[in-house]
Scaffold this motif. Structure first.
Motif, PDB file in Angstrom:
ATOM      1  N   VAL A  74      26.775  60.086  45.456  1.00  0.00           N
ATOM      2  CA  VAL A  74      27.448  61.276  45.961  1.00  0.00           C
ATOM      3  C   VAL A  74      26.374  62.345  46.098  1.00  0.00           C
ATOM      4  O   VAL A  74      25.611  62.592  45.161  1.00  0.00           O
ATOM      5  CB  VAL A  74      28.559  61.765  45.002  1.00  0.00           C
ATOM      6  CG1 VAL A  74      29.253  62.995  45.577  1.00  0.00           C
ATOM      7  CG2 VAL A  74      29.555  60.655  44.723  1.00  0.00           C
ATOM      8  N   GLU A  87      25.556  61.539  54.491  1.00  0.00           N
ATOM      9  CA  GLU A  87      26.735  60.752  54.861  1.00  0.00           C
ATOM     10  C   GLU A  87      26.394  59.713  55.927  1.00  0.00           C
ATOM     11  O   GLU A  87      26.918  58.598  55.900  1.00  0.00           O
ATOM     12  CB  GLU A  87      27.851  61.667  55.363  1.00  0.00           C
ATOM     13  CG  GLU A  87      28.472  62.507  54.274  1.00  0.00           C
ATOM     14  CD  GLU A  87      29.471  63.519  54.795  1.00  0.00           C
ATOM     15  OE1 GLU A  87      30.372  63.877  54.018  1.00  0.00           O
ATOM     16  OE2 GLU A  87      29.360  63.963  55.964  1.00  0.00           O
ATOM     17  N   THR A  92      28.482  59.458  49.936  1.00  0.00           N
ATOM     18  CA  THR A  92      29.617  60.364  50.003  1.00  0.00           C
ATOM     19  C   THR A  92      29.039  61.763  49.902  1.00  0.00           C
ATOM     20  O   THR A  92      28.216  62.032  49.033  1.00  0.00           O
ATOM     21  CB  THR A  92      30.598  60.110  48.843  1.00  0.00           C
ATOM     22  OG1 THR A  92      31.092  58.782  48.955  1.00  0.00           O
ATOM     23  CG2 THR A  92      31.755  61.099  48.866  1.00  0.00           C
ATOM     24  N   LEU A 110      36.637  62.407  42.574  1.00  0.00           N
ATOM     25  CA  LEU A 110      35.943  61.253  43.128  1.00  0.00           C
ATOM     26  C   LEU A 110      35.420  60.324  42.040  1.00  0.00           C
ATOM     27  O   LEU A 110      35.523  59.098  42.130  1.00  0.00           O
ATOM     28  CB  LEU A 110      34.778  61.733  44.007  1.00  0.00           C
ATOM     29  CG  LEU A 110      34.023  60.703  44.801  1.00  0.00           C
ATOM     30  CD1 LEU A 110      34.943  60.086  45.862  1.00  0.00           C
ATOM     31  CD2 LEU A 110      32.827  61.330  45.467  1.00  0.00           C
TER      32      LEU A 110
END
Length: 115
Positions: A74, A87, A92, A110
């Motif tokens: 992430v 991305e 993410t 998340l």
């Protein structure tokens, strides 16, 4: 950026810091906070010769984490262009605004963390 191990692993995700910086400013920003204590890995663009949003710098961070795939990371940043670049590689992405609350809430959800 946050990297997590494959499903089933029972340890906390890694917390690396990737910063676009110039070598001359490192002594100043590095003294602001105990970055080495707050993050598992600190990647300074001026030291590796790569800058966001260059895809190579995101790959470099993931390689340094070891054992983490790019799809299990992430990436958080206050610049949308950097997030979109991450991305595009399969990470993410979360854009952090002036009020970081929504980004933190999105990250907690998340990662399925208790706040």
């Amino acid at each position: 950026m946050v990297g997590s191990s494959p499903a089933g692993a029972r340890h906390r995700p890694a917390h690396p810091l990737l910063t676009n910086n110039v070598a001359e400013l490192r002594p100043f920003w590095h003294e602001m906070l105990p970055f080495d204590e707050l993050f598992d890995l600190v990647i300074d663009s001026s030291e590796v010769g790569l800058r966001k949003p260059d895809p190579a710098v995101y790959h470099h961070v993931v390689e340094q984490l070891g054992g983490v795939t790019i799809e299990r990371t992430v990436f958080l940043d206050d610049y949308e262009g950097n997030v979109r670049a991450a991305e595009a590689l399969g990470m993410t992405g979360i854009v952090v605004d002036v009020d970081p609350g929504p980004a933190i809430a999105e990250l907690v959800a998340l990662l399925e963390l208790d706040q």
